[in-house]
Design a protein around this motif. Structure first.
Motif, PDB file in Angstrom:
ATOM      1  N   GLN A  17      43.415  17.034  35.686  1.00 40.97           N
ATOM      2  CA  GLN A  17      42.036  16.850  36.151  1.00 40.97           C
ATOM      3  C   GLN A  17      41.171  16.247  35.056  1.00 40.97           C
ATOM      4  O   GLN A  17      40.371  15.353  35.314  1.00 40.97           O
ATOM      5  CB  GLN A  17      41.431  18.169  36.617  1.00 40.97           C
ATOM      6  N   ASP A  21      39.109  12.745  35.299  1.00 39.48           N
ATOM      7  CA  ASP A  21      37.663  12.723  35.042  1.00 39.48           C
ATOM      8  C   ASP A  21      37.319  11.784  33.894  1.00 39.48           C
ATOM      9  O   ASP A  21      36.370  11.012  33.973  1.00 39.48           O
ATOM     10  CB  ASP A  21      37.153  14.136  34.733  1.00 39.48           C
ATOM     11  N   ILE A  28      42.899  13.086  41.574  1.00 36.18           N
ATOM     12  CA  ILE A  28      43.939  13.459  40.609  1.00 36.18           C
ATOM     13  C   ILE A  28      45.244  12.972  41.215  1.00 36.18           C
ATOM     14  O   ILE A  28      45.659  13.446  42.277  1.00 36.18           O
ATOM     15  CB  ILE A  28      44.001  14.986  40.396  1.00 36.18           C
ATOM     16  N   HIS A  32      48.198  11.256  36.736  1.00 40.06           N
ATOM     17  CA  HIS A  32      47.441  12.207  35.919  1.00 40.06           C
ATOM     18  C   HIS A  32      48.265  13.481  35.691  1.00 40.06           C
ATOM     19  O   HIS A  32      48.212  14.076  34.609  1.00 40.06           O
ATOM     20  CB  HIS A  32      46.113  12.544  36.595  1.00 40.06           C
ATOM     21  N   SER A 122      44.186   7.307  43.674  1.00 40.38           N
ATOM     22  CA  SER A 122      43.781   8.050  42.486  1.00 40.38           C
ATOM     23  C   SER A 122      43.212   7.145  41.404  1.00 40.38           C
ATOM     24  O   SER A 122      42.619   7.626  40.445  1.00 40.38           O
ATOM     25  CB  SER A 122      44.955   8.843  41.942  1.00 40.38           C
ATOM     26  N   HIS A 133      33.894  18.285  42.268  1.00 41.57           N
ATOM     27  CA  HIS A 133      35.287  18.707  42.372  1.00 41.57           C
ATOM     28  C   HIS A 133      36.151  17.467  42.580  1.00 41.57           C
ATOM     29  O   HIS A 133      35.873  16.654  43.461  1.00 41.57           O
ATOM     30  CB  HIS A 133      35.433  19.676  43.552  1.00 41.57           C
ATOM     31  N   THR A 134      37.180  17.298  41.782  1.00 42.76           N
ATOM     32  CA  THR A 134      38.061  16.132  41.917  1.00 42.76           C
ATOM     33  C   THR A 134      39.248  16.515  42.782  1.00 42.76           C
ATOM     34  O   THR A 134      40.042  17.368  42.397  1.00 42.76           O
ATOM     35  CB  THR A 134      38.558  15.666  40.530  1.00 42.76           C
ATOM     36  N   PHE A 136      42.911  16.174  44.911  1.00 47.06           N
ATOM     37  CA  PHE A 136      44.231  15.628  44.643  1.00 47.06           C
ATOM     38  C   PHE A 136      44.506  14.478  45.604  1.00 47.06           C
ATOM     39  O   PHE A 136      44.129  14.522  46.769  1.00 47.06           O
ATOM     40  CB  PHE A 136      45.316  16.698  44.833  1.00 47.06           C
TER      41      PHE A 136
END
Length: 202
Positions: A17, A21, A28, A32, A122, A133-134, A136
């Motif tokens: 994450q 970011d 994500i 990543h 992504s 909030h990232t 998936f």
């Protein structure tokens, strides 16, 4: 599922994450997760480092995938056809280069490229200050689900970094596996090594 994750596996997800970011990506992705995996401490990441999967090399490949090359973006375009409908390709190229003072523009993800599978979701950029909030990506969700299957196949009652690693290198045509290939490595060979190391550790 996350309750089965070891502390190291959870840390891998946290690092993933942070990578997304830091790179201003809006998902994500598997890439990543790969970066998070090789950024942890432990025998799995040490073995991957020996094979050439280091945080710096993985991030360099992620950055390559997220870069738009303005020179190649115009390759193969019929300038005469565009000129016939009033579009001056050279003027557009000059404007782009002037706007970015010779540097390539920040990576963006055209909607049609996403729908055709040409650009991982992504890798999409998020404007600074608009991150919460990232989520998936689908590839990352599948990797996390596959890590549970890898653990069950090995009769383990936890999900560790070794299971995440097995899921990442065993996947078919993800951004992570493309990075592994770009670095001259074989996912199948890495899988064999991971399984051998897991057996020895058991």
């Amino acid at each position: 599922m996350f309750e089965r994750f070891t502390d190291s596996a959870r840390n891998t997800v946290v690092l993933a994450q942070q990578s997304a970011d830091r790179l201003a990506h809006d998902r994500i992705g598997s890439e990543h997760l790969l970066w998070g995996l090789v950024s942890t401490n432990g025998p799995v990441s040490a073995m991957l480092h020996e094979q050439g999967l280091t945080p710096d090399r993985v991030e360099a490949e992620i950055t390559k995938l997220g870069t738009v090359d303005t020179a190649s973006a115009f390759d193969g375009i019929d300038k005469d056809a565009l000129a016939a409908i009033g579009i001056d390709l050279d003027a557009i190229r000059s404007k782009i280069e002037a706007d970015f003072t010779g540097s390539p523009p920040p990576a963006r993800e055209p909607a049609e490229a996403v729908s055709r599978g040409l650009w991982p979701r992504s890798m999409r950029r998020v404007p600074a200050g608009r991150r919460g909030h990232t989520p998936f990506s689908e590839q990352a969700k599948q990797t996390l689900s596959q890590s549970l299957r890898q653990a069950l196949a090995l009769h383990d009652h936890y999900i560790g970094v070794e299971h995440l690693a097995l899921a990442l290198v065993s996947a078919k045509d993800t951004t992570a596996t493309r990075i592994v290939s770009a670095l001259g490595l074989s996912g199948a060979a890495l899988r064999t090594r991971l399984l051998d190391d897991h057996r020895k550790a058991g």
